[in-house]
Scaffold this motif. Structure first.
Motif, mmCIF file in Angstrom:
data_model
loop_
_atom_site.group_PDB
_atom_site.id
_atom_site.type_symbol
_atom_site.label_atom_id
_atom_site.label_comp_id
_atom_site.label_asym_id
_atom_site.label_seq_id
_atom_site.Cartn_x
_atom_site.Cartn_y
_atom_site.Cartn_z
ATOM 1 N N ALA A 100 33.644 64.973 58.100
ATOM 2 C CA ALA A 100 33.965 64.760 56.692
ATOM 3 C C ALA A 100 34.563 63.384 56.441
ATOM 4 N N PHE A 101 35.334 62.879 57.389
ATOM 5 C CA PHE A 101 36.071 61.635 57.152
ATOM 6 C C PHE A 101 35.625 60.505 58.080
ATOM 7 N N ALA A 102 34.446 60.634 58.691
ATOM 8 C CA ALA A 102 33.962 59.599 59.609
ATOM 9 C C ALA A 102 33.752 58.286 58.858
ATOM 10 N N PRO A 103 34.364 57.174 59.329
ATOM 11 C CA PRO A 103 34.198 55.890 58.651
ATOM 12 C C PRO A 103 33.042 55.051 59.196
ATOM 13 N N SER A 104 32.440 55.487 60.314
ATOM 14 C CA SER A 104 31.417 54.672 60.957
ATOM 15 C C SER A 104 30.426 55.567 61.689
ATOM 16 N N TYR A 105 29.333 54.950 62.143
ATOM 17 C CA TYR A 105 28.319 55.697 62.896
ATOM 18 C C TYR A 105 28.892 56.213 64.211
ATOM 19 N N PHE A 163 26.432 71.748 46.929
ATOM 20 C CA PHE A 163 27.878 71.566 47.048
ATOM 21 C C PHE A 163 28.235 70.196 47.611
ATOM 22 N N ILE A 164 27.604 69.807 48.747
ATOM 23 C CA ILE A 164 28.021 68.587 49.437
ATOM 24 C C ILE A 164 27.433 67.334 48.788
ATOM 25 N N LEU A 165 26.113 67.343 48.536
ATOM 26 C CA LEU A 165 25.496 66.136 47.968
ATOM 27 C C LEU A 165 26.129 65.722 46.632
ATOM 28 N N PRO A 166 26.424 66.663 45.713
ATOM 29 C CA PRO A 166 27.065 66.230 44.468
ATOM 30 C C PRO A 166 28.491 65.708 44.658
ATOM 31 N N ARG A 167 29.189 66.137 45.720
ATOM 32 C CA ARG A 167 30.598 65.797 45.899
ATOM 33 C C ARG A 167 30.847 64.733 46.958
ATOM 34 N N GLY A 168 29.872 64.498 47.828
ATOM 35 C CA GLY A 168 30.030 63.462 48.824
ATOM 36 C C GLY A 168 30.458 63.993 50.187
ATOM 37 N N GLN A 169 30.482 63.081 51.150
ATOM 38 C CA GLN A 169 30.731 63.415 52.552
ATOM 39 C C GLN A 169 32.064 64.130 52.766
ATOM 40 N N SER A 170 33.104 63.734 52.040
ATOM 41 C CA SER A 170 34.433 64.306 52.269
ATOM 42 C C SER A 170 34.512 65.785 51.923
ATOM 43 N N SER A 171 33.561 66.286 51.122
ATOM 44 C CA SER A 171 33.575 67.709 50.761
ATOM 45 C C SER A 171 33.305 68.615 51.960
ATOM 46 N N LEU A 172 32.806 68.037 53.055
ATOM 47 C CA LEU A 172 32.611 68.822 54.277
ATOM 48 C C LEU A 172 33.932 69.383 54.805
#
Length: 414
Positions: A100-105, A163-172
């Motif tokens: 959810a909070f990964a900043p890089s590959y 749920f996730i695509l509308p809210r973004g990666q952090s919603s995981l």
């Protein structure tokens, strides 16, 4: 050959509350695991990934799981660990937060590794509990166990789309709460496992001799099963990881709509899992293996050449048929190695994960070199490997073992 419950008069009834609980945990585990490939379109755009990098992400997750699973099973065959499932679910929880909070590959790769470790512990141990609670109906028990996982995996695309695509990666991060709930359930299963005497160290001596087959015959049968698993899971890797991209490329399908079609494929796969184990108990596992892998060939050959409605329909049929094979393959392998239930479960689940990972990475590179449409045409011939099922031993050679094994495990589960 009909193998109904009447053929196991002393095996007793399956422990359905335990099977329901372990199937529910499988549902939670695989739902969370499925979110990784389901959010690939989001990650591809957010981190500017190519298909090769997506394949490497899958490979990292799958290889982590595949390499550890047989080792986990082998260790717990000798030294049962009643609360190992708690460790596995916690690893998945931390992997979900990291994703959810990964900043890089590189952080994405680390998150995939944590989730892979969670699966590497969960699958062999939960499969062992399903067999202990089966009352001798091993195919039915594995189907009930696996359908939870398949249904959970099928929800990944819908959760990603709505749920996730509308809210973004952090919603995981919200799904870490799902993992926390799973920790509570697997803790209760650990109590059951310990309190019913299954946590005692076990002897390495096989309880039922050579079950009517020589060591060479068992090795050959296991090699055939591994080849069939290769055919099944490499093909499924093409659909599970690249079906959305295929639909978007070939038919200009919007991403959200393509995720719904992926859900259809995964949901029908869950239905096939239920049928495969139950039918294998009654008609024989070899027949199920034959029909599900080789029988799907006409549909896989046709899929790359039809329109969108037919593609969705054929994908559903293919998912249903191929998924019916895995419970039959796994129970067949367990019956070949009755004193190594954890190890063989870990091996086959691990091989499934490994082949999916290697397949995803290789197919991703192939798609970069050629096209995603070419990948689907190339994979369509893989079910031909199902012809190898002719070399599997007749199941009549193993009937006596299955009866005695069922009686022993039912008495232990009381």
């Amino acid at each position: 050959m009909n193998r109904s419950v009447a053929d196991r008069p002393d095996a007793g009834a399956p422990a359905f509350p335990v099977l329901g609980a372990i199937s529910f945990c499988h549902f939670l585990n695989d739902m969370m695991q499925s979110l990784l490939p389901a959010v690939y379109p989001l990650l591809k755009g957010g981190f500017d990934l190519d298909f090769g990098q997506i394949g490497l992400l899958t490979l990292t997750y799958q290889i982590t799981a595949s390499l550890l699973q047989p080792l986990v099973g082998l260790y717990t065959d000798r030294r049962p660990q009643p609360y190992s499932l708690v460790v596995g679910m916690c690893s998945t929880l931390f992997g979900m937060l990291a994703l959810a909070f990964a900043p890089s590959y590189a952080a994405l790769l680390a998150a995939a590794m944590l989730m892979g470790i969670g699966s590497s512990i969960f699958h062999p141990e939960s499969s062992r509990i399903a067999r202990i609670a089966s009352g001798g109906a091993h195919g039915l028990a594995q189907s009930l166990f696996q359908v939870g996982g398949n249904f959970g995996a099928s929800l990944g695309p819908l959760l990603a789309a709505f749920f996730i695509l509308p809210r973004g990666q952090s919603s995981l991060a919200w799904f870490a709460l799902v993992a926390l709930g799973g920790v509570g359930v697997v803790t209760a299963l650990g109590h059951w496992f310990r309190n019913n005497g299954h946590a005692r160290p076990r002897s390495s001596v096989a309880p039922h001799g050579n079950i009517g087959l020589s060591a060479k015959q068992r090795r050959r049968a296991l090699a055939v099963l591994v080849a069939l698993m290769f055919s099944k899971f490499v093909y499924l890797a093409s659909l599970g990881n690249y079906y959305v991209f295929y639909l978007m490329s070939r038919f200009d399908t919007p991403p959200q709509e393509a995720q719904v079609y992926l859900f259809v494929f995964l949901a029908t796969s869950a239905g096939g899992t239920v049928i495969g184990g139950a039918v294998g108990d009654r008609l024989g596992r070899k027949r199920v293996i034959w029909g599900s892998i080789l029988g799907v060939l006409p549909f896989t050959l046709a899929l790359p050449y039809v329109g969108l409605p037919a593609t969705v329909g054929l994908g559903a049929v293919i998912g249903f048929m191929l998924s019916s094979a895995f419970p039959a393959i796994l129970v067949y392998a367990q019956e070949l190695t009755p004193n190594r239930i954890g190890a063989v479960s870990g091996l086959f689940f691990g091989f499934a994960f490994g082949m999916s990972g290697v397949g995803a990475a290789a197919l991703g590179e192939l798609a970069d070199w050629t096209s995603i449409e070419f990948v689907f045409r190339a994979c369509s011939v893989l079910p031909l490997i199902g012809l190898l099922a002719v070399f599997l031993p007749a199941e009549t050679q193993r009937t006596a073992h299955r009866h005695s094994d069922g009686m022993m495990e039912h008495s232990n589960s009381k």
